[in-house]
Design a protein around this motif. Sequence first.
Motif, PDB file in Angstrom:
ATOM      1  N   UNK A 224       8.410  -9.516   3.793  1.00 49.15           N
ATOM      2  CA  UNK A 224       7.768  -8.952   4.311  1.00 49.15           C
ATOM      3  C   UNK A 224       7.422  -8.274   5.794  1.00 49.15           C
ATOM      4  N   UNK A 225       8.068  -9.018   6.799  1.00 53.80           N
ATOM      5  CA  UNK A 225       7.679  -8.729   8.730  1.00 53.80           C
ATOM      6  C   UNK A 225       8.954  -7.271   7.837  1.00 53.80           C
ATOM      7  N   UNK A 226       9.451  -7.243   7.162  1.00 57.79           N
ATOM      8  CA  UNK A 226      10.963  -5.860   7.087  1.00 57.79           C
ATOM      9  C   UNK A 226       9.371  -4.669   7.030  1.00 57.79           C
ATOM     10  N   UNK A 227       8.431  -4.544   6.062  1.00 55.04           N
ATOM     11  CA  UNK A 227       7.882  -3.282   4.447  1.00 55.04           C
ATOM     12  C   UNK A 227       6.604  -3.075   6.125  1.00 55.04           C
ATOM     13  N   UNK A 228       7.505  -2.956   7.545  1.00 51.85           N
ATOM     14  CA  UNK A 228       6.248  -1.610   8.469  1.00 51.85           C
ATOM     15  C   UNK A 228       4.924  -1.880   8.164  1.00 51.85           C
ATOM     16  N   UNK A 229       4.766  -0.892   6.244  1.00 55.19           N
ATOM     17  CA  UNK A 229       3.888  -0.206   5.937  1.00 55.19           C
ATOM     18  C   UNK A 229       2.808  -0.900   5.720  1.00 55.19           C
ATOM     19  N   UNK A 230       3.283  -2.860   5.023  1.00 55.09           N
ATOM     20  CA  UNK A 230       2.400  -3.495   4.689  1.00 55.09           C
ATOM     21  C   UNK A 230       2.001  -4.360   6.114  1.00 55.09           C
ATOM     22  N   UNK A 341       0.687   0.236  -2.988  1.00 59.42           N
ATOM     23  CA  UNK A 341       1.423   0.944  -2.019  1.00 59.42           C
ATOM     24  C   UNK A 341       2.936   0.610  -1.226  1.00 59.42           C
ATOM     25  N   UNK A 342       2.331  -0.748  -0.938  1.00 59.84           N
ATOM     26  CA  UNK A 342       3.683  -1.209   0.385  1.00 59.84           C
ATOM     27  C   UNK A 342       4.374  -1.709  -0.896  1.00 59.84           C
ATOM     28  N   UNK A 345       7.048   0.505  -2.203  1.00 60.66           N
ATOM     29  CA  UNK A 345       8.094   0.754  -1.325  1.00 60.66           C
ATOM     30  C   UNK A 345       9.217  -0.818  -0.665  1.00 60.66           C
ATOM     31  N   UNK A 346       8.119  -1.102  -0.235  1.00 59.04           N
ATOM     32  CA  UNK A 346       9.260  -2.970  -0.545  1.00 59.04           C
ATOM     33  C   UNK A 346      10.284  -2.785  -1.756  1.00 59.04           C
ATOM     34  N   UNK A 347       9.675  -2.712  -3.188  1.00 58.71           N
ATOM     35  CA  UNK A 347      10.822  -1.971  -4.596  1.00 58.71           C
ATOM     36  C   UNK A 347      11.382  -1.459  -3.935  1.00 58.71           C
ATOM     37  N   UNK A 348      11.475  -0.481  -3.734  1.00 59.55           N
ATOM     38  CA  UNK A 348      12.451   1.256  -3.282  1.00 59.55           C
ATOM     39  C   UNK A 348      12.649   0.255  -2.413  1.00 59.55           C
ATOM     40  N   UNK A 349      12.681   0.249  -1.138  1.00 55.32           N
ATOM     41  CA  UNK A 349      13.609   0.202  -0.372  1.00 55.32           C
ATOM     42  C   UNK A 349      14.086  -1.354  -0.592  1.00 55.32           C
ATOM     43  N   UNK A 353      10.187  -6.809  -5.426  1.00 48.94           N
ATOM     44  CA  UNK A 353       9.210  -6.611  -4.973  1.00 48.94           C
ATOM     45  C   UNK A 353       7.903  -7.786  -4.358  1.00 48.94           C
ATOM     46  N   UNK A 354       8.291  -8.607  -4.414  1.00 47.18           N
ATOM     47  CA  UNK A 354       7.237  -9.883  -4.146  1.00 47.18           C
ATOM     48  C   UNK A 354       6.298  -9.011  -3.716  1.00 47.18           C
TER      49      UNK A 354
END
Length: 445
Positions: A224-230, A341-342, A345-349, A353-354
Motif C-alpha cells: 500500500x505504501x509503495x502504491x504512490x498513486x493510492x 485505477x490505483x 497500477x498496483x497489480x501491474x507494478x 491487487x490487494x
Amino acid sequence: MNQKKTGLGFKLLFSTKTVFVCVMSALMGYVTLYATDYMQLSPGIVGVAFMISKIFDGFTDFVAGAIIDRTHTKLGQARPYDLAIIGYGVAVILIFSAPNVGETQSLIYLFVMYTIINSVFSTLITCNEAPYLSNAIDDTRKGVDIVSFSSVVSLIFSLIAAVATPQLIATYGTTKEGWRIIALMLVVPFTIIGMLRFIFIKEIRAPKRNEGEKTNLKEDLILLVKNKYAILFSIILLISNICSNISNMNYYCIYFMNDIGVLSIISLSVLLVIFIMMIMPVLSKKFGTVNVIKVFAIIGAAGYMIKMISPSSVPLAFVSCMLSNLGFYPAWFIANSIMIDAMDYGEWKFGRRTQGTISCLTGIASKLGTAIGAGLIGVLLEMAHYDGSLDVQPGSAMSMIMALVTYIPAILCIVMAVTASFYDLDKKLPQIREELEVRRQANGN
C-alpha cells in the motif's frame, strides 16, 4: 441481472448504498450542533472527542481492508459487508436519542456511538465499495461512468436531504425528542433503499491468489505504501474532507442570517455539482480525472471568499456555496473510480491487487479529514469563546465562524490543487491495462 451490460438498471441499483450514506452524512452533519446545544456539551470537548474517535478509525480501516482481501464467500468478496448498512442506520438513530444524564456520561455516550458508527459500520461499507464495483463489472474502464452516474443520483438525494433536514429541524428539532423523530424519519426508509444493491447486484469475478501464496497485514501495508498513486489521491481526499467539514454552514446561518432554515435554500447550490458529475466522464476522458479535480479546487477557493463581500446576503451565500462545493465534491464522488485505477497500477507494478487494503484508504482519508475538520470547529470555537447557551455570541466567536466558511477552507482548496499537480497516472493507464489484460488471459483470470 446480466451484469455484462452495465446499463441504467445496474447503475441505479449500484447507487443505492451511496444514497443511504449521503443522507446519513447530511444528518450526521448536525451532530456537533446537537451535542453542543441539546446535550449541553462544551464544543472544545466534543471536537477533541470526535478527533480521537476518527484517529482510531484509521486503524479499523486497515483491518477492514485486510479482512475484505481475505474474504471468499458464496456471496462474494466485498458484497457481504453491505449488511453493515443496517447497523449504521440503527446507530445513527441511537446517537440522536441521547439519554438525559450528566455531562461525563453524555460525553461517553456520544463518543461510543460516534465511534461505533464510524469505526465499525461506516468502515465496512466504505472499504468494500471499490472492490465491490471492481468485482461486479467485467471491465474496470467502466468505473468512471458508473461512479459518475452514482454520484449524480446520490447528489440528488443529498440535495433532497439537505433541503428537507433544516426544515425538519426547524419543526421538530427544538427538543431532544424531536431529534430522535428526525433520525427515525430519515434512517428507516433510506436503510431499505441502501440494501437494494446487496439484494440485486452480485459479484461476477474476484481476483485470484497464486497457489501457495501467503500474505499478512504487514505485507499488504508495505504494498500500500509503495502504491504512490493510492497514497497521493488519499492526501487529496483527506484535504477535501477537512475543507468540507471545517466550512460547516450551521453556525454561520444561525448567527449571521438568524435562521438555520435558510440552509434549505443554500443547499440547492449543489445543483451545479449534479450537472458537473453528469459530464464528468467526458471531462475525465478529455483532460484527466485528477486534472479536472485540480481546476475545480481552484474554483472552490474563489467561491469560499465570496461570502466576505456581504456576510448576511442569502444570494451571495448561495453563489458562494455553489462554487465552493466544486472544491471538494468531485474528489469525493470520483474517489472509488480513481482507487480502481490505483488497484490496476498496483497489480501491474507489484503482481498483487490487494483491493480491500487500497480501498480502505478512501475511508481513512475521509474519516481523518472529517475528524480534523469537525474537531477544529470545536477547538477553534472554544478558543474564540463560543457559548451555545448564548443567543448573542461575542465578537471573537463571530469572527471565527466567518473564518471557518471563508479563507480557511479557501487555503485548503489551494493546497489540494497543488497536491493534485503531482498525479500523472491518467497518462499511463491505457498501457497498464493492456499489459494487465495479457497477463490475466495468460493466467486464466
